[in-house]
Write a protein that holds these residues in place. Structure first.
Motif, PDB file in Angstrom:
ATOM      1  N   GLY A 221       0.480  -0.960   0.480  1.00 27.59           N
ATOM      2  CA  GLY A 221      -0.123   0.155  -0.024  1.00 27.59           C
ATOM      3  C   GLY A 221       1.201   1.117   0.256  1.00 27.59           C
ATOM      4  O   GLY A 221       1.213   1.571  -0.583  1.00 27.59           O
ATOM      5  N   ASN A 222       0.783   1.818   0.785  1.00 24.92           N
ATOM      6  CA  ASN A 222       1.295   3.170   1.013  1.00 24.92           C
ATOM      7  C   ASN A 222       3.657   3.377   1.652  1.00 24.92           C
ATOM      8  O   ASN A 222       3.012   2.526   3.090  1.00 24.92           O
ATOM      9  CB  ASN A 222       0.659   3.921   1.939  1.00 24.92           C
ATOM     10  CG  ASN A 222       1.209   5.243   2.629  1.00 24.92           C
ATOM     11  OD1 ASN A 222       2.263   5.611   1.473  1.00 24.92           O
ATOM     12  ND2 ASN A 222       1.361   6.526   3.135  1.00 24.92           N
ATOM     13  N   LEU A 223       4.114   3.141   0.582  1.00 23.80           N
ATOM     14  CA  LEU A 223       5.315   3.271   0.941  1.00 23.80           C
ATOM     15  C   LEU A 223       5.525   4.397   1.322  1.00 23.80           C
ATOM     16  O   LEU A 223       7.125   4.451   2.457  1.00 23.80           O
ATOM     17  CB  LEU A 223       5.785   3.544  -0.175  1.00 23.80           C
ATOM     18  CG  LEU A 223       5.893   1.509  -1.311  1.00 23.80           C
ATOM     19  CD1 LEU A 223       6.872   2.131  -2.828  1.00 23.80           C
ATOM     20  CD2 LEU A 223       6.346   0.744  -0.386  1.00 23.80           C
ATOM     21  N   ASP A 224       5.348   5.504   1.577  1.00 26.45           N
ATOM     22  CA  ASP A 224       5.502   6.293   2.740  1.00 26.45           C
ATOM     23  C   ASP A 224       5.030   6.279   4.110  1.00 26.45           C
ATOM     24  O   ASP A 224       4.902   7.966   4.532  1.00 26.45           O
ATOM     25  CB  ASP A 224       4.906   7.744   1.227  1.00 26.45           C
ATOM     26  CG  ASP A 224       5.379   8.136   0.774  1.00 26.45           C
ATOM     27  OD1 ASP A 224       6.670   8.025   0.499  1.00 26.45           O
ATOM     28  OD2 ASP A 224       5.066   8.629  -0.131  1.00 26.45           O
ATOM     29  N   ASP A 283      -0.430  -0.857  -4.874  1.00 27.10           N
ATOM     30  CA  ASP A 283      -1.867  -1.554  -4.919  1.00 27.10           C
ATOM     31  C   ASP A 283      -2.401  -0.409  -4.552  1.00 27.10           C
ATOM     32  O   ASP A 283      -2.625  -0.389  -2.645  1.00 27.10           O
ATOM     33  CB  ASP A 283      -2.318  -2.467  -4.230  1.00 27.10           C
ATOM     34  CG  ASP A 283      -3.392  -3.254  -4.997  1.00 27.10           C
ATOM     35  OD1 ASP A 283      -4.133  -2.499  -4.675  1.00 27.10           O
ATOM     36  OD2 ASP A 283      -3.769  -4.400  -4.656  1.00 27.10           O
ATOM     37  N   PRO A 284      -3.678   0.537  -4.986  1.00 27.15           N
ATOM     38  CA  PRO A 284      -3.984   1.926  -4.149  1.00 27.15           C
ATOM     39  C   PRO A 284      -5.050   0.938  -2.909  1.00 27.15           C
ATOM     40  O   PRO A 284      -5.913   1.380  -2.529  1.00 27.15           O
ATOM     41  CB  PRO A 284      -5.009   2.268  -5.319  1.00 27.15           C
ATOM     42  CG  PRO A 284      -3.794   1.738  -6.531  1.00 27.15           C
ATOM     43  CD  PRO A 284      -2.981   0.590  -6.467  1.00 27.15           C
ATOM     44  N   GLN A 285      -5.253  -0.596  -3.290  1.00 25.06           N
ATOM     45  CA  GLN A 285      -6.838  -0.752  -2.707  1.00 25.06           C
ATOM     46  C   GLN A 285      -6.077  -1.112  -1.405  1.00 25.06           C
ATOM     47  O   GLN A 285      -6.829  -1.222  -0.638  1.00 25.06           O
ATOM     48  CB  GLN A 285      -7.287  -2.352  -2.758  1.00 25.06           C
ATOM     49  CG  GLN A 285      -8.017  -1.687  -4.258  1.00 25.06           C
ATOM     50  CD  GLN A 285      -8.621  -3.556  -5.459  1.00 25.06           C
ATOM     51  OE1 GLN A 285      -8.499  -4.636  -4.705  1.00 25.06           O
ATOM     52  NE2 GLN A 285      -9.394  -3.157  -5.955  1.00 25.06           N
ATOM     53  N   LEU A 286      -5.037  -1.175  -1.091  1.00 20.96           N
ATOM     54  CA  LEU A 286      -4.129  -1.622  -0.016  1.00 20.96           C
ATOM     55  C   LEU A 286      -3.670  -0.155   0.823  1.00 20.96           C
ATOM     56  O   LEU A 286      -3.849  -0.517   1.877  1.00 20.96           O
ATOM     57  CB  LEU A 286      -3.100  -2.064   0.129  1.00 20.96           C
ATOM     58  CG  LEU A 286      -3.049  -3.619  -0.585  1.00 20.96           C
ATOM     59  CD1 LEU A 286      -2.066  -4.404  -0.596  1.00 20.96           C
ATOM     60  CD2 LEU A 286      -4.166  -4.502  -0.093  1.00 20.96           C
ATOM     61  N   VAL A 287      -4.284   0.880   0.308  1.00 24.23           N
ATOM     62  CA  VAL A 287      -4.039   2.005   1.081  1.00 24.23           C
ATOM     63  C   VAL A 287      -5.060   2.633   2.020  1.00 24.23           C
ATOM     64  O   VAL A 287      -6.269   2.878   1.354  1.00 24.23           O
ATOM     65  CB  VAL A 287      -3.853   2.639   0.052  1.00 24.23           C
ATOM     66  CG1 VAL A 287      -3.417   4.493   0.493  1.00 24.23           C
ATOM     67  CG2 VAL A 287      -2.505   3.140  -0.772  1.00 24.23           C
TER      68      VAL A 287
END
Length: 332
Positions: A221-224, A283-287
């Motif tokens: 998901g969000n790497l940041d 994967d935007p769905q995991l953010v």
């Protein structure tokens, strides 16, 4: 005289590391498990089987908790059991409230009941000490960074709200009944025994599978996102230090250091000699739409009063997780 401890959540990451620590300190360790007197299994730490005595009890059933405490007669009770995965708490908010929140009160009441019997029967032992595993999730959208024991709580998930309830009830029982009860406000802590649903273990398992040729990509998901990640073994040591103090109090436990998910991914792939960009897919769905704002521990009080400091760098934790998952997947 050998001290005796009862641990709820004995089959989880934290319970197993705490059991190891207490056994090394010479304790007689008991673990609470749900249901009938189950087979003596601790899947995350099979080497503890036989060293820890398991006893039946349920955070949803106060009578079973009273019976367990009466049977094992602990000097210390550590409550580490909870529905602890935040997405699951959204799917099961009522169960999370009952187990993670009200379950704390059931244990406190069970201890108070048994302690009353002890006081009326000289020779039964002293006051039972109680440790509650609180969480940095209670801070939620924190209004200040870093967070310490005085930072206002602002939970925004069913898990965080339930933990806040248990935290405040532990404090209330300490102040109202004079119980030796305390909470450790634990920031994220990881290990090879972490559940696979958590991002650190998801990464370590995913990278191990890619290295072994069992997969080609890791979806993330969000790497940041930035997290204060520590080592579960260090945190178990902090729990025991808290309970061992003459005066009960609450403490923040964390590292004070932030690492991003991107850094986690880079470390993991680098450890096995692979280029992360070739395998990672965002994967935007995991953010999560409501990811927690930056949470970073100010553990100054624990350092000053307990002499506690984290001793395992995050890089070493990631290496331990990779080594363990490579080994597990190789023999699977």
């Amino acid at each position: 005289m050998t001290r005796r401890a009862l641990i709820t959540g004995i089959r989880g990451q934290d319970g197993s590391y705490l059991a190891e620590h207490l056994l090394a300190e010479g304790y007689d360790v008991w673990g609470l498990v749900r249901g009938e007197e189950a087979a003596p299994r601790i899947p995350v730490a099979p080497h503890l089987e036989g060293a820890v005595r398991l006893i039946s009890g349920d955070l949803l059933d106060q009578r079973s908790l009273i019976a367990a405490i009466e049977q094992c007669e602990p000097d210390e009770v550590y409550n580490l059991a909870a529905i602890s995965y935040v997405p699951q708490s959204w799917r099961q908010p009522e169960a999370t409230a009952e187990v993670t929140g009200v379950g704390v009160v059931r244990i406190l009441e069970a201890i108070r009941t048994v302690s009353g019997v002890r006081e009326s029967q000289p020779g039964r032992g002293g006051q039972i000490r109680f440790y509650q595993a609180s969480s940095s999730a209670m801070y939620g959208n924190a209004r200040e960074t870093p967070q310490n024991e005085l930072t206002p709580l602002h939970p925004h998930s069913p898990y965080g709200v339930a933990k806040a309830y248990g935290h405040y009830m532990t404090k209330s029982y300490r102040e109202s009944y004079g119980m030796h009860a305390m909470s450790g406000i634990m920031f994220n802590h990881e290990s090879p025994r972490r559940g696979r649903q958590f991002v650190t273990r998801k990464v370590s398992v995913g990278v191990a599978r890619i290295k072994l040729g069992q997969a080609t990509e890791l979806r993330i998901g969000n790497l940041d996102a930035q997290v204060d990640w520590g080592f579960a073994g260090d945190f178990a040591r902090a729990m025991h230090l808290m309970v061992s103090q003459h005066t009960a109090d609450d403490y923040v436990i964390g590292t004070g250091r932030l690492n991003s998910v991107r850094q986690l991914v880079e470390l993991a792939f680098s450890y096995v000699g692979l280029q992360w960009r070739r395998h990672v897919r965002v994967d935007p769905q995991l953010v999560r739409p409501a990811d927690v704002v930056v949470l970073r521990a100010d553990y100054g009080k624990a350092a000053m009063r307990l002499g506690w400091h984290p001793s395992t760098p995050f890089e070493d934790v990631v290496a331990q997780m990779l080594e363990s998952d490579m080994r597990l997947l190789s023999i699977a």
